[in-house]
Design an enzyme around this catalytic site. Structure first.
Site, PDB file in Angstrom:
ATOM      1  N   GLY A  37       8.339  -6.203   3.782  1.00 22.96           N
ATOM      2  CA  GLY A  37       9.304  -5.401   4.526  1.00 22.96           C
ATOM      3  C   GLY A  37      10.684  -5.708   3.975  1.00 22.96           C
ATOM      4  N   SER A  80       0.825  -1.209   0.000  1.00 18.58           N
ATOM      5  CA  SER A  80       0.000   0.000   0.000  1.00 18.58           C
ATOM      6  C   SER A  80       0.865   1.266   0.000  1.00 18.58           C
ATOM      7  CB  SER A  80      -0.892   0.002   1.240  1.00 18.58           C
ATOM      8  OG  SER A  80      -1.642   1.192   1.292  1.00 18.58           O
ATOM      9  N   CYS A 124      -0.078   2.807  10.580  1.00 19.10           N
ATOM     10  CA  CYS A 124       0.685   3.931  10.027  1.00 19.10           C
ATOM     11  C   CYS A 124       1.426   4.662  11.152  1.00 19.10           C
ATOM     12  CB  CYS A 124      -0.227   4.920   9.294  1.00 19.10           C
ATOM     13  SG  CYS A 124       0.722   6.359   8.745  1.00 19.10           S
ATOM     14  N   GLY A 149       7.504  -3.131  -1.834  1.00 16.77           N
ATOM     15  CA  GLY A 149       7.240  -1.692  -1.740  1.00 16.77           C
ATOM     16  C   GLY A 149       8.426  -0.896  -2.251  1.00 16.77           C
ATOM     17  N   SER A 150       9.386  -0.628  -1.368  1.00 19.70           N
ATOM     18  CA  SER A 150      10.532   0.214  -1.741  1.00 19.70           C
ATOM     19  C   SER A 150      11.297  -0.340  -2.932  1.00 19.70           C
ATOM     20  CB  SER A 150      11.490   0.341  -0.562  1.00 19.70           C
ATOM     21  OG  SER A 150      10.832   0.947   0.510  1.00 19.70           O
ATOM     22  N   THR A 195       5.762   0.195   7.804  1.00 20.51           N
ATOM     23  CA  THR A 195       7.109   0.714   8.003  1.00 20.51           C
ATOM     24  C   THR A 195       7.498   0.672   9.482  1.00 20.51           C
ATOM     25  OG1 THR A 195       6.117   2.913   7.987  1.00 20.51           O
ATOM     26  CG2 THR A 195       7.188   2.179   5.952  1.00 20.51           C
TER      27      THR A 195
HETATM   28  O1  RRO Z   1       0.941   8.080   4.440  1.00 23.09           O
HETATM   29  C1  RRO Z   1       1.885   7.725   5.177  1.00 23.09           C
HETATM   30  O2  RRO Z   1       2.652   8.545   5.707  1.00 23.09           O
HETATM   31  C2  RRO Z   1       2.116   6.322   5.488  1.00 23.09           C
HETATM   32  C3  RRO Z   1       1.130   5.377   5.725  1.00 23.09           C
HETATM   33 BR1  RRO Z   1      -0.688   5.752   5.556  1.00 23.09          BR
HETATM   34  C4  RRO Z   1       1.477   4.068   6.151  1.00 23.09           C
HETATM   35  O3  RRO Z   1       0.645   3.179   6.423  1.00 23.09           O
HETATM   36  N1  RRO Z   1       2.801   3.803   6.303  1.00 23.09           N
HETATM   37  C5  RRO Z   1       3.770   4.707   6.040  1.00 23.09           C
HETATM   38  O4  RRO Z   1       4.960   4.400   6.191  1.00 23.09           O
HETATM   39  N2  RRO Z   1       3.404   5.969   5.629  1.00 23.09           N
END
Ligand code: RRO
Length: 305
Positions: free
Chosen positions: A243, A22, A129, A265-266, A192
């Protein structure tokens, strides 16, 4: 889950076990479709919230080379302000995981009910988050809050519900179990790590405008593996492990820790949008050279006697 022939996850057919994490590529239909065309089995949207929100000021994302730090700040048009996106997404020919967040149990329920009516294949509940005081992580570090949010979402969702967890929980296995008890169909881990921080020594100020942010990328893989390993011991529902996954061998490690699907992700930044094709090929090469299928190795790292 057969090598080369697609697979099923909670009743939904996926072409492979790789998942877009996401928040990495937003919610534009064209980009999400391109991710699928580039080999992604399940595409996850950026978390959708209860009200319009701009997110934090720039800079919001810094690439450290060995990983990234972000405080994007949950930008969202608000769940009911995305009619164009939902109409386009209704025409998709790929599996979709809609991520949601809220600031209260009731907000999670309201967003989930609306989003469920848009027919994603799954709803992922972001209780993890690290970049807001009021949203996300606070629900994912307490068993009772995690339980209450998932129970509320389950009550209104017509599609399987996935709980996205934070490595910040003192005992992530117990949080996962609380989510399973509340009816979660799967667990996704990890969001994260952190928050962490960077300081610019010339200006003597924090680098991120929000000061603190979540860490991602290769440096967090050992934490993610440990979390998935602990969750696998605690629950019997399937796990999406993510991760720091960058290569096919990383994916094998994550599956051996207990994941049935593997998130990326990254690594989209480090290896390009076709990272999904590349990791899938590397994963299949490893499986072929070891004469096994994914199902043979899910959680095998737990089998030491
Ligand atoms: O938008 C963010 O800053 C953010 C979200 Br929603 C999340 O779930 N994880 C992240 O590392 N950043």
């Amino acid at each position: 889950m057969e090598k080369g022939s697609g697979m099923e996850f909670l009743g939904v057919k996926l072409k492979n076990p790789l998942v877009l994490a996401s928040g990495v590529l937003g919610n534009s239909f064209d980009i999400l479709r391109r991710v699928h065309e580039n080999g992604c089995g399940l595409v996850t949207m950026k978390s959708i919230g209860p009200a319009p929100r701009d997110g934090h000021n720039n800079p919001t994302v810094i690439d450290l080379g060995y990983g990234m730090i972000n405080a994007v700040g949950l930008p969202s048009p608000g769940y009911d302000q995305m009619e164009e996106e939902w109409q386009e997404l209704a025409t998709r020919d790929f599996p979709l995981n809609a991520s949601i967040y809220g600031g209260s149990v009731k907000e999670f329920e309201t967003v989930a009910q609306f989003v469920s009516d848009k027919h994603p294949d799954f709803i992922e509940v972001n209780i993890s988050c690290p970049n807001s005081e009021k949203h996300g992580m606070m629900f994912g570090i307490s068993e009772s809050s995690a339980h209450d949010v998932i129970a509320a979402v389950k009550k209104v969702s017509r599609v399987p519900v996935i709980a996205k967890l934070t490595p910040q929980a003192p005992d992530i296995g117990r949080i996962a179990k609380a989510c399973e008890d509340a009816g979660a169909d799967a667990i996704c881990a990890i969001n994260t790590l952190g928050p962490g921080m960077l300081i610019d020594i010339e200006t003597r100020t924090p680098v991120l405008a929000f000061k603190k942010g979540g860490l991602s990328g290769p440096m967090i893989k050992p934490v993610a593996l440990r979390c998935v390993y602990d969750i696998f011991d605690a629950v019997s529902i399937p796990i999406i492990g993510l991760g720091g996954i960058t290569t096919g061998k990383d994916a094998v490690e994550m599956i051996m820790a207990g994941a049935s699907l593997v998130g990326i992700g990254s690594a989209v930044r480090y290896r390009g949008i076709d990272v999904f094709q590349k990791v899938n090929e590397e994963l299949n090469q490893w499986l072929t050279s070891h004469d096994c299928k994914i199902a043979d190795i899910v959680g095998v790292a737990h089998d030491i006697s």
